[in-house]
Design a protein around this motif. Structure first.
Motif, PDB file in Angstrom:
ATOM      1  N   MET A 158     -10.551   3.082   5.720  1.00  0.00           N
ATOM      2  CA  MET A 158      -9.470   3.279   6.700  1.00  0.00           C
ATOM      3  C   MET A 158      -8.118   2.903   6.100  1.00  0.00           C
ATOM      4  SD  MET A 158     -10.836   2.264  10.492  1.00  0.00           S
ATOM      5  CE  MET A 158     -10.523   0.556  10.180  1.00  0.00           C
ATOM      6  N   ILE A 159      -8.085   1.804   5.375  1.00  0.00           N
ATOM      7  CA  ILE A 159      -6.850   1.354   4.748  1.00  0.00           C
ATOM      8  C   ILE A 159      -6.387   2.367   3.705  1.00  0.00           C
ATOM      9  CG2 ILE A 159      -5.862  -0.428   3.257  1.00  0.00           C
ATOM     10  CD1 ILE A 159      -7.773  -2.425   4.818  1.00  0.00           C
ATOM     11  N   MET A 160      -7.299   2.830   2.866  1.00  0.00           N
ATOM     12  CA  MET A 160      -6.964   3.816   1.839  1.00  0.00           C
ATOM     13  C   MET A 160      -6.465   5.110   2.471  1.00  0.00           C
ATOM     14  SD  MET A 160      -6.607   4.600  -1.287  1.00  0.00           S
ATOM     15  CE  MET A 160      -7.596   3.759  -2.486  1.00  0.00           C
TER      16      MET A 160
ATOM     17  N   PRO B  70       3.984   3.215   2.364  1.00  0.00           N
ATOM     18  CA  PRO B  70       4.003   2.272   3.490  1.00  0.00           C
ATOM     19  C   PRO B  70       4.058   0.801   3.046  1.00  0.00           C
ATOM     20  CG  PRO B  70       1.767   2.956   3.061  1.00  0.00           C
ATOM     21  CD  PRO B  70       2.655   3.779   2.146  1.00  0.00           C
ATOM     22  N   THR B  71       4.605  -0.026   3.932  1.00  0.00           N
ATOM     23  CA  THR B  71       4.516  -1.467   3.762  1.00  0.00           C
ATOM     24  C   THR B  71       3.135  -1.895   4.251  1.00  0.00           C
ATOM     25  OG1 THR B  71       5.308  -1.936   5.990  1.00  0.00           O
ATOM     26  CG2 THR B  71       6.994  -1.775   4.251  1.00  0.00           C
ATOM     27  N   ALA B  72       2.752  -3.128   3.960  1.00  0.00           N
ATOM     28  CA  ALA B  72       1.474  -3.646   4.457  1.00  0.00           C
ATOM     29  C   ALA B  72       1.468  -3.642   5.981  1.00  0.00           C
ATOM     30  CB  ALA B  72       1.238  -5.057   3.911  1.00  0.00           C
ATOM     31  N   GLU B  73       2.600  -3.965   6.578  1.00  0.00           N
ATOM     32  CA  GLU B  73       2.715  -3.980   8.039  1.00  0.00           C
ATOM     33  C   GLU B  73       2.503  -2.585   8.622  1.00  0.00           C
ATOM     34  OE1 GLU B  73       3.131  -5.975  11.651  1.00  0.00           O
ATOM     35  OE2 GLU B  73       3.107  -6.881   9.666  1.00  0.00           O
ATOM     36  N   GLU B  74       3.062  -1.571   7.980  1.00  0.00           N
ATOM     37  CA  GLU B  74       2.890  -0.194   8.452  1.00  0.00           C
ATOM     38  C   GLU B  74       1.429   0.247   8.330  1.00  0.00           C
ATOM     39  OE1 GLU B  74       7.362   1.533   7.480  1.00  0.00           O
ATOM     40  OE2 GLU B  74       5.823   1.616   5.917  1.00  0.00           O
TER      41      GLU B  74
ATOM     42  N   ALA C 237      -1.008   1.211  11.563  1.00  0.00           N
ATOM     43  CA  ALA C 237      -1.735   2.485  11.627  1.00  0.00           C
ATOM     44  C   ALA C 237      -3.239   2.270  11.749  1.00  0.00           C
ATOM     45  CB  ALA C 237      -1.412   3.328  10.386  1.00  0.00           C
ATOM     46  N   VAL C 238      -3.780   1.323  10.991  1.00  0.00           N
ATOM     47  CA  VAL C 238      -5.219   1.050  11.041  1.00  0.00           C
ATOM     48  C   VAL C 238      -5.590   0.435  12.387  1.00  0.00           C
ATOM     49  CG1 VAL C 238      -7.099  -0.314  10.032  1.00  0.00           C
ATOM     50  CG2 VAL C 238      -5.482   0.864   8.537  1.00  0.00           C
ATOM     51  N   ALA C 239      -4.755  -0.459  12.896  1.00  0.00           N
ATOM     52  CA  ALA C 239      -5.041  -1.143  14.167  1.00  0.00           C
ATOM     53  C   ALA C 239      -5.078  -0.162  15.343  1.00  0.00           C
ATOM     54  CB  ALA C 239      -4.023  -2.244  14.418  1.00  0.00           C
ATOM     55  N   LYS C 240      -4.354   0.945  15.250  1.00  0.00           N
ATOM     56  CA  LYS C 240      -4.404   1.963  16.312  1.00  0.00           C
ATOM     57  C   LYS C 240      -5.784   2.620  16.360  1.00  0.00           C
ATOM     58  CE  LYS C 240       0.469   3.132  16.380  1.00  0.00           C
ATOM     59  NZ  LYS C 240       1.494   4.070  15.944  1.00  0.00           N
ATOM     60  N   ILE C 241      -6.416   2.735  15.203  1.00  0.00           N
ATOM     61  CA  ILE C 241      -7.732   3.356  15.108  1.00  0.00           C
ATOM     62  C   ILE C 241      -8.838   2.333  15.330  1.00  0.00           C
ATOM     63  CG2 ILE C 241      -9.298   4.627  13.566  1.00  0.00           C
ATOM     64  CD1 ILE C 241      -6.674   5.409  11.991  1.00  0.00           C
ATOM     65  N   HIS C 242      -8.635   1.150  14.790  1.00  0.00           N
ATOM     66  CA  HIS C 242      -9.652   0.086  14.805  1.00  0.00           C
ATOM     67  C   HIS C 242      -8.969  -1.224  15.232  1.00  0.00           C
ATOM     68  CE1 HIS C 242     -13.373  -1.826  13.724  1.00  0.00           C
ATOM     69  NE2 HIS C 242     -12.813  -2.571  12.800  1.00  0.00           N
TER      70      HIS C 242
ATOM     71  N   LYS D  26      -4.905  -8.543  10.584  1.00  0.00           N
ATOM     72  CA  LYS D  26      -3.812  -8.328   9.646  1.00  0.00           C
ATOM     73  C   LYS D  26      -4.194  -8.893   8.272  1.00  0.00           C
ATOM     74  CE  LYS D  26       0.377  -8.501  11.276  1.00  0.00           C
ATOM     75  NZ  LYS D  26       1.737  -8.878  11.719  1.00  0.00           N
ATOM     76  N   ALA D  27      -4.857 -10.047   8.265  1.00  0.00           N
ATOM     77  CA  ALA D  27      -5.269 -10.667   7.004  1.00  0.00           C
ATOM     78  C   ALA D  27      -6.212  -9.757   6.226  1.00  0.00           C
ATOM     79  CB  ALA D  27      -5.937 -12.012   7.267  1.00  0.00           C
ATOM     80  N   THR D  28      -7.107  -9.067   6.916  1.00  0.00           N
ATOM     81  CA  THR D  28      -8.045  -8.153   6.255  1.00  0.00           C
ATOM     82  C   THR D  28      -7.295  -7.009   5.589  1.00  0.00           C
ATOM     83  OG1 THR D  28      -9.846  -8.697   7.759  1.00  0.00           O
ATOM     84  CG2 THR D  28      -9.978  -6.557   6.652  1.00  0.00           C
ATOM     85  N   VAL D  29      -6.322  -6.450   6.295  1.00  0.00           N
ATOM     86  CA  VAL D  29      -5.541  -5.341   5.730  1.00  0.00           C
ATOM     87  C   VAL D  29      -4.746  -5.826   4.526  1.00  0.00           C
ATOM     88  CG1 VAL D  29      -3.674  -3.690   6.171  1.00  0.00           C
ATOM     89  CG2 VAL D  29      -5.450  -4.068   7.903  1.00  0.00           C
ATOM     90  N   TYR D  30      -4.053  -6.945   4.670  1.00  0.00           N
ATOM     91  CA  TYR D  30      -3.239  -7.471   3.575  1.00  0.00           C
ATOM     92  C   TYR D  30      -4.113  -7.822   2.365  1.00  0.00           C
ATOM     93  CZ  TYR D  30       1.119  -7.829   6.271  1.00  0.00           C
ATOM     94  OH  TYR D  30       2.260  -7.544   6.984  1.00  0.00           O
ATOM     95  N   ARG D  31      -5.238  -8.461   2.590  1.00  0.00           N
ATOM     96  CA  ARG D  31      -6.142  -8.851   1.508  1.00  0.00           C
ATOM     97  C   ARG D  31      -6.667  -7.610   0.784  1.00  0.00           C
ATOM     98  NH1 ARG D  31      -9.298 -11.513   4.382  1.00  0.00           N
ATOM     99  NH2 ARG D  31     -10.881  -9.941   4.710  1.00  0.00           N
TER     100      ARG D  31
END
Length: 130
Positions: A11-13, A22-26, A30-35, A40-45
């Motif tokens: 999903m992140i890729m 995109p920034t990490a926040e963006e 986007a991922v949080a809208k789907i899942h 946030k830590a998971t996406v950033y990591r």
């Protein structure tokens, strides 16, 4: 657990491929809208791990948040000083440019990253309309 982890990475890729630099926040938004359960830590990591492993590129933006890029080949970027958008620059990458730098501070220079700054076409139009 590995299935979930792979699902999250995919999903992140997908968002890094879909969004322009995109920034990490963006990516997180986007991922949080789907899942919505993703943290946030998971996406950033994952973004950090993916950039370190060479799956994506991290673009360091002076005076701004790092961006992530699906393009792995070396290239330059330009940042709009009005809206903050980041775009690829259509010009060849100058391999070895760092060898041309005369250093008087004792650095051993091994690479270079260049981010140009300007005003994007959309912001130019908005400025004219003011």
């Amino acid at each position: 657990m590995e299935t979930r982890n792979t699902f999250q990475k995919n999903m992140i890729m997908e968002q890094v491929r879909r969004l322009p630099h995109p920034t990490a926040e963006e990516v997180y938004d986007a991922v949080a809208k789907i899942h919505p359960a993703i943290s946030k830590a998971t996406v950033y990591r994952n973004l950090g791990a993916m950039s370190e492993s060479g799956l994506i590129s991290r673009v360091k933006i002076p005076d701004g948040a790092d961006r992530f890029d699906k393009t792995l080949s070396k290239h330059y970027h330009i940042r709009c000083k009005e809206c903050g958008g980041v775009y690829d620059v259509d010009m060849p990458y100058f391999e070895g440019l760092e060898n041309e730098v005369t250093d008087t501070h004792g650095f051993e220079i091994d690479s270079h990253e260049i981010v140009f700054v300007g005003v994007c076409p959309d912001c130019k139009i908005k400025k004219r309309g003011m």
